[in-house]
Design a protein around this motif. Structure first.
Motif, mmCIF file in Angstrom:
data_model
loop_
_atom_site.group_PDB
_atom_site.id
_atom_site.type_symbol
_atom_site.label_atom_id
_atom_site.label_comp_id
_atom_site.label_asym_id
_atom_site.label_seq_id
_atom_site.Cartn_x
_atom_site.Cartn_y
_atom_site.Cartn_z
ATOM 1 N N HIS A 59 0.840 -1.206 0.000
ATOM 2 C CA HIS A 59 0.000 0.000 0.000
ATOM 3 C C HIS A 59 0.874 1.255 0.000
ATOM 4 O O HIS A 59 0.590 2.211 -0.738
ATOM 5 C CB HIS A 59 -0.923 0.009 1.206
ATOM 6 N N GLN A 60 1.931 1.247 0.815
ATOM 7 C CA GLN A 60 2.831 2.399 0.851
ATOM 8 C C GLN A 60 3.502 2.618 -0.494
ATOM 9 O O GLN A 60 3.619 3.757 -0.950
ATOM 10 C CB GLN A 60 3.892 2.206 1.939
ATOM 11 N N LEU A 61 3.931 1.538 -1.138
ATOM 12 C CA LEU A 61 4.550 1.662 -2.461
ATOM 13 C C LEU A 61 3.564 2.221 -3.481
ATOM 14 O O LEU A 61 3.935 3.030 -4.337
ATOM 15 C CB LEU A 61 5.089 0.315 -2.936
ATOM 16 N N GLY A 62 2.327 1.776 -3.393
ATOM 17 C CA GLY A 62 1.298 2.297 -4.289
ATOM 18 C C GLY A 62 1.108 3.794 -4.122
ATOM 19 O O GLY A 62 0.987 4.534 -5.111
ATOM 20 N N GLU A 63 1.094 4.250 -2.876
ATOM 21 C CA GLU A 63 0.958 5.684 -2.610
ATOM 22 C C GLU A 63 2.161 6.456 -3.136
ATOM 23 O O GLU A 63 2.013 7.536 -3.716
ATOM 24 C CB GLU A 63 0.803 5.921 -1.105
ATOM 25 N N ILE A 64 3.348 5.906 -2.941
ATOM 26 C CA ILE A 64 4.561 6.574 -3.418
ATOM 27 C C ILE A 64 4.562 6.645 -4.943
ATOM 28 O O ILE A 64 4.866 7.695 -5.527
ATOM 29 C CB ILE A 64 5.816 5.838 -2.901
ATOM 30 N N LYS A 65 4.205 5.548 -5.599
ATOM 31 C CA LYS A 65 4.152 5.544 -7.069
ATOM 32 C C LYS A 65 3.166 6.583 -7.571
ATOM 33 O O LYS A 65 3.455 7.314 -8.523
ATOM 34 C CB LYS A 65 3.753 4.162 -7.584
ATOM 35 N N TYR A 66 2.003 6.647 -6.943
ATOM 36 C CA TYR A 66 0.982 7.616 -7.356
ATOM 37 C C TYR A 66 1.503 9.041 -7.189
ATOM 38 O O TYR A 66 1.353 9.881 -8.072
ATOM 39 C CB TYR A 66 -0.301 7.421 -6.549
#
Length: 101
Positions: A59-66
Motif C-alpha cells: 500500500h505504501q509503495l502504491g501511494e509513493i508511485k501515485y
C-alpha cells in the motif's frame, strides 16, 4: 486481504498438508480443520504477521508511485555551459526523504 496464495502455500508446508485455497470454490473449512493448524500455530502466526507487513508495504509503495507519477521535474542550464541540471533540488530531496521507508 493480506493472505496471498504464497502465504497459503507456506501454511500448507507448515502443517505438512496439501490444500488449494485461492480461487477454489470447493475449498471448505473442514480441509483446514483436518490440516491441524493448531500444531503449527507459531509458524502460522509468523506467516500471517509477515503477510500483514507485506500488504502494508504494498500500500505504501502504491501511494509513493501515485505521488511521484505526477511529478514534473524542471531543468535549467548551468552557467551557460550547455549542461542542464535539476532545479529545486532541496524541495525534491525533502520529498524523497519523506517517502523513504
Amino acid at each position: 486481504d493480506s493472505i496471498k496464495a504464497r502465504h497459503w502455500e507456506d501454511v500448507a508446508v507448515a502443517c505438512n498438508a496439501k490444500f488449494d485455497v485461492v480461487g477454489n470454490a470447493d475449498f471448505k473449512l473442514e480441509t483446514l480443520l483436518k490440516a491441524d493448524l493448531v500444531s503449527a500455530r507459531d509458524e502460522i502466526e509468523e506467516i500471517t504477521d509477515g503477510a500483514d507487513k507485506q500488504l502494508k508495504i504494498e500500500h505504501q509503495l502504491g501511494e509513493i508511485k501515485y505521488q511521484w507519477k505526477t511529478k514534473e521535474f524542471l531543468f535549467a542550464e548551468w552557467k551557460d555551459r550547455g549542461i542542464y541540471v535539476l532545479k529545486s533540488t532541496p524541495v525534491i530531496v525533502e520529498e524523497l526523504e519523506e517517502v523513504q521507508m
